[in-house]
Design an enzyme around this catalytic site. Sequence first.
Site, PDB file in Angstrom:
ATOM      1  N   SER A  84       0.837  -1.106   0.093  1.00 23.39           N
ATOM      2  CA  SER A  84      -0.197   0.067  -0.157  1.00 23.39           C
ATOM      3  C   SER A  84       1.008   1.284   0.030  1.00 23.39           C
ATOM      4  CB  SER A  84      -0.849   0.158   1.220  1.00 23.39           C
ATOM      5  OG  SER A  84      -1.761  -1.127   1.167  1.00 23.39           O
ATOM      6  N   GLY A  85       0.305   2.403  -0.316  1.00 24.23           N
ATOM      7  CA  GLY A  85       1.038   3.697  -0.180  1.00 24.23           C
ATOM      8  C   GLY A  85       1.257   3.966  -1.725  1.00 24.23           C
ATOM      9  N   HIS A  86       0.778   3.482  -2.543  1.00 23.53           N
ATOM     10  CA  HIS A  86       1.113   3.840  -4.179  1.00 23.53           C
ATOM     11  C   HIS A  86      -0.443   4.228  -4.745  1.00 23.53           C
ATOM     12  CE1 HIS A  86       4.904   2.366  -3.492  1.00 23.53           C
ATOM     13  NE2 HIS A  86       4.243   0.834  -3.384  1.00 23.53           N
ATOM     14  N   LYS A 110       4.960  -6.154 -10.129  1.00 25.04           N
ATOM     15  CA  LYS A 110       6.220  -5.348 -10.271  1.00 25.04           C
ATOM     16  C   LYS A 110       7.404  -6.011  -9.600  1.00 25.04           C
ATOM     17  CE  LYS A 110       4.267  -1.969  -7.840  1.00 25.04           C
ATOM     18  NZ  LYS A 110       3.143  -2.752  -7.069  1.00 25.04           N
ATOM     19  N   ASP A 127       7.765  -8.887  -3.900  1.00 22.86           N
ATOM     20  CA  ASP A 127       6.389  -9.113  -4.647  1.00 22.86           C
ATOM     21  C   ASP A 127       6.655 -10.371  -5.484  1.00 22.86           C
ATOM     22  OD1 ASP A 127       6.635  -6.233  -3.874  1.00 22.86           O
ATOM     23  OD2 ASP A 127       4.693  -5.990  -4.976  1.00 22.86           O
ATOM     24  N   HIS A 169       9.674   3.537  -3.490  1.00 21.88           N
ATOM     25  CA  HIS A 169       9.776   3.217  -1.962  1.00 21.88           C
ATOM     26  C   HIS A 169      10.817   3.928  -1.424  1.00 21.88           C
ATOM     27  CE1 HIS A 169       8.310  -0.742  -3.908  1.00 21.88           C
ATOM     28  NE2 HIS A 169       7.245  -0.283  -3.063  1.00 21.88           N
TER      29      HIS A 169
END
Lengths: 352, 210
Positions: A54-56, A104, A109, A218
């Site tokens: 999360s955060g994107h 990605k 991931d 990130h």
Amino acid sequence: MKKLINAVEDVVKEQLEGMALAHPELKVNYEPYYMCRADAPVKGKVAVISGGGSGHEPMHGGFVGKGMLDGACPGEVFTSPTPDQMYECAKAVDSGAGVLFIVKNYTGDVMNFEAAAELVAGEGVKVQNILIDDDVAVKDSLYTAGRRGVGTTVLAEKVVGAAAEEGYDLEQCADLCRKVNQYGRSFGVALTSCTVPAAGKPTFELGEDEVEMGIGIHGEPGTHRMPIKSVDEMTQYAAEQIIDDPAYSRTVREWDGEQWADKELTDEPFAKGDKVIAFVNSMGGTPVSELYAVYRKLDEVCRAKGLTIVRNLVGPYITSLEMQGFSITLLKADDEILKLWDAPASTPGFVR
Amino acid sequence: MSMNKAQLVTWLGKLNDVYAEKKEYLTELDAAIGDADHGINMNRGFGKVMEKLPTVEDKDIGTILKTVGMTLMSSVGGASGPLYGTFWMKGGMLLAGKDELAADDFVQFIEAGVGGILQRGRPELGDKTMYDLWAPVLEAMKDEAGNASEVIAVVDAALPVAEKALADTIPLQAKKGRASYLGERSIGHQDPGATSSYYMIETLRDVLAG
């Protein structure tokens, strides 16, 4: 840390709850976390799933809907999702036509999606995973984990999502996704750092007048730091990194239906006369007005290099929390990609 | 002496304490060359293991290990989730039905686990990963299991090897994971994954020594 949060450990859950309330056309599952189209599985259609830390936002959850993703799996902030999420999500959205994972290229991931693909295949669901690795700031694939997956991911989710909607089968979706990845290149610039809520302090330190060139999404280190320059100079640098990038080769691992198989891929450089989709993205904290200043110069650099921008996307689509900065993605657009780019899409974060 | 189930459960509980205590330290190591979440993730993962453990602690060792693996796999995230998840799960698959482990069983558990790390992460020696710790540790354990029949002797033999291997990650340049993007700037930092792996061995030594 100054953020709109309640308790640090509830950040992802509460943001998903808000999204579910705002978008009844999405179904949000909490144990484990995933969201999918409320009308999934869509009969006869390949299901396209992506996911990541999360955060994107709006990526990936904001791209769930008709014409883009069937499902998205959010991890903790900047931490990859876990295999049980992709497994449950795949089972929820598979219509029998199979599931494509768009992944990605980050070590975490990749491993979590690989474990998920094995679990999903074990249930008899057809599955393919395609990596996005488009960040030209990483030059060397041999001594690093390879190029990171950044802006091209957004464009791939749009194009491949449209293809699945048009009835492409799983193999065709996978081939198209691989092509989009090989046609896309990106470069990012950070003006400030960002703060992961659980960490409570900025991911990295950047001086008041400094910028980091070649940053990932990130706060991964870029190619170098320098004093901030004019938007024209920084845009020109970023655009040239992309347009002048030579052929890029690496080995990727794809699921062949029964086992993992290594594949050698080489991305050809841009050539004079190429048509491109130009994507100018905000890292979260940079206003859209400044992105247009970037786009202004990008258009000039592309013309000078013999590239024609035939479509564009300007705005915050793949962000890095509140980081100020921008990224540029250029995607070589053939007729197939253009047609799918223009196809309708209806999602919380992208409407066409 | 073999290792019994009570010792396994104690080991897991102590590991949970250690990861809670070292949360900040592991996160700081990760902040230097990674993405500053390793301590947070390990702490969260073992917290979940503690929640699950009461439901399986009267089952066989294989079931306990598999449960630990699946719990870590689904709660840690990042690269360490699949790596540690696979480590414990592979051990669990091998040790189905066992209620205690002789030295040979224990070494086979570690060997299967390290095999799982290799399969999932495809590291090579010198890439500055947890494998740089586990490869020499496994060798030391195998050697010791050849002459001794006690698990504690095997772990005793591995501990100094692990200590050295951990320190030996400091001068390495990372070639895997997010640290690899730093290139030469990753030199001079201890690998966070090798550090959390080191705690597994150190903590087990403490538990077995009573």
